[in-house]
Design a protein around this motif. Structure first.
Motif, PDB file in Angstrom:
ATOM      1  N   ALA A  55       0.830  -1.216   0.000  1.00 52.66           N
ATOM      2  CA  ALA A  55       0.000   0.000   0.000  1.00 52.66           C
ATOM      3  C   ALA A  55       0.863   1.263   0.000  1.00 52.66           C
ATOM      4  N   GLU A  56       1.954   1.252   0.748  1.00 50.68           N
ATOM      5  CA  GLU A  56       2.840   2.423   0.781  1.00 50.68           C
ATOM      6  C   GLU A  56       3.531   2.635  -0.560  1.00 50.68           C
ATOM      7  N   VAL A  57       3.945   1.566  -1.211  1.00 54.81           N
ATOM      8  CA  VAL A  57       4.566   1.694  -2.530  1.00 54.81           C
ATOM      9  C   VAL A  57       3.542   2.252  -3.515  1.00 54.81           C
ATOM     10  N   ARG A  58       2.322   1.764  -3.455  1.00 54.83           N
ATOM     11  CA  ARG A  58       1.262   2.290  -4.329  1.00 54.83           C
ATOM     12  C   ARG A  58       1.043   3.778  -4.071  1.00 54.83           C
ATOM     13  N   GLN A  59       1.003   4.170  -2.810  1.00 59.33           N
ATOM     14  CA  GLN A  59       0.806   5.572  -2.443  1.00 59.33           C
ATOM     15  C   GLN A  59       1.939   6.444  -2.977  1.00 59.33           C
ATOM     16  N   LYS A  64       4.367  13.256  -6.313  1.00 60.97           N
ATOM     17  CA  LYS A  64       5.614  13.860  -6.784  1.00 60.97           C
ATOM     18  C   LYS A  64       6.567  13.808  -5.606  1.00 60.97           C
ATOM     19  N   LEU A  65       7.735  13.201  -5.808  1.00 56.78           N
ATOM     20  CA  LEU A  65       8.620  12.896  -4.698  1.00 56.78           C
ATOM     21  C   LEU A  65       9.922  13.673  -4.777  1.00 56.78           C
ATOM     22  N   ASP A  66      10.461  13.992  -3.606  1.00 57.17           N
ATOM     23  CA  ASP A  66      11.811  14.542  -3.548  1.00 57.17           C
ATOM     24  C   ASP A  66      12.782  13.409  -3.889  1.00 57.17           C
ATOM     25  N   PRO A  67      14.045  13.740  -4.197  1.00 56.59           N
ATOM     26  CA  PRO A  67      14.982  12.696  -4.638  1.00 56.59           C
ATOM     27  C   PRO A  67      15.118  11.511  -3.682  1.00 56.59           C
ATOM     28  N   GLU A  68      15.139  11.749  -2.392  1.00 54.29           N
ATOM     29  CA  GLU A  68      15.288  10.639  -1.437  1.00 54.29           C
ATOM     30  C   GLU A  68      14.071   9.712  -1.482  1.00 54.29           C
ATOM     31  N   ARG A  69      12.885  10.284  -1.541  1.00 55.59           N
ATOM     32  CA  ARG A  69      11.667   9.464  -1.608  1.00 55.59           C
ATOM     33  C   ARG A  69      11.553   8.767  -2.968  1.00 55.59           C
ATOM     34  N   ALA A  70      12.084   9.390  -4.017  1.00 52.26           N
ATOM     35  CA  ALA A  70      12.071   8.758  -5.334  1.00 52.26           C
ATOM     36  C   ALA A  70      12.930   7.496  -5.323  1.00 52.26           C
ATOM     37  N   ILE A  71      14.052   7.553  -4.625  1.00 47.76           N
ATOM     38  CA  ILE A  71      14.899   6.364  -4.487  1.00 47.76           C
ATOM     39  C   ILE A  71      14.157   5.289  -3.698  1.00 47.76           C
ATOM     40  N   ALA A  72      13.466   5.699  -2.644  1.00 52.48           N
ATOM     41  CA  ALA A  72      12.680   4.742  -1.861  1.00 52.48           C
ATOM     42  C   ALA A  72      11.612   4.087  -2.729  1.00 52.48           C
ATOM     43  N   LEU A  73      10.965   4.881  -3.586  1.00 54.75           N
ATOM     44  CA  LEU A  73       9.954   4.322  -4.479  1.00 54.75           C
ATOM     45  C   LEU A  73      10.582   3.300  -5.425  1.00 54.75           C
ATOM     46  N   GLU A  74      11.721   3.627  -6.009  1.00 54.53           N
ATOM     47  CA  GLU A  74      12.386   2.685  -6.923  1.00 54.53           C
ATOM     48  C   GLU A  74      12.734   1.379  -6.210  1.00 54.53           C
ATOM     49  N   TYR A  75      13.250   1.496  -4.986  1.00 54.99           N
ATOM     50  CA  TYR A  75      13.585   0.291  -4.225  1.00 54.99           C
ATOM     51  C   TYR A  75      12.311  -0.497  -3.915  1.00 54.99           C
ATOM     52  N   GLY A  76      11.266   0.200  -3.504  1.00 50.68           N
ATOM     53  CA  GLY A  76       9.996  -0.459  -3.218  1.00 50.68           C
ATOM     54  C   GLY A  76       9.423  -1.162  -4.431  1.00 50.68           C
TER      55      GLY A  76
END
Length: 129
Positions: A55-59, A64-76
């Motif tokens: 659910a968090e990955v879907r969210q 629109k994510l800052d660079p750190e959260r964008a990396i987290a999304l890619e890992y997720g």
């Protein structure tokens, strides 16, 4: 399927196997990132302890994510794609009476972990090239 993916994401051993494979196994990385992508600089060991759910990955994928959260999304997304593909492999093997064969040590280890944890009766084989 979502519950199965979340079970993998919460499983510390599964996550450690995944993290080691995504950092060190070129065969494992195929399908997750373009060839010759250097993952090591942003794959911190702390990602194995990141408490994430499907659910968090879907969210995150909707924001629109800052660079750190964008990396987290890619890992997720890499976690989710790997888990889902392995669960679909297990389903197909069970449905058609097939064995699972892979040439990736990481995928083999993840499948083995899932079989033990969830008491799944599927034959798996590692093809050594």
């Amino acid at each position: 399927m979502g519950g199965r993916i979340d079970r993998d994401l919460k499983d510390r051993e599964w996550r450690e196997i995944f993290h080691f494979a995504v950092r060190n196994d070129a065969r494992f990385q195929r399908g997750l990132v373009p060839e010759d992508t250097v993952l090591t600089p942003w794959l911190r060991a702390s990602w194995t302890e990141w408490p994430v759910t499907l659910a968090e990955v879907r969210q995150m994928s909707r924001l629109k994510l800052d660079p750190e959260r964008a990396i987290a999304l890619e890992y997720g997304l890499m976690l989710v794609k790997t888990s889902a593909s392995l669960w679909y492999t297990i389903q197909l093997c069970q449905q058609y009476g097939l064995d699972a064969i892979t040439d990736s040590v990481g995928h083999d280890r993840l499948l083995h972990r899932m079989k033990i944890r969830d008491r799944i009766a599927v034959q798996t084989f590692l093809l050594r090239l």
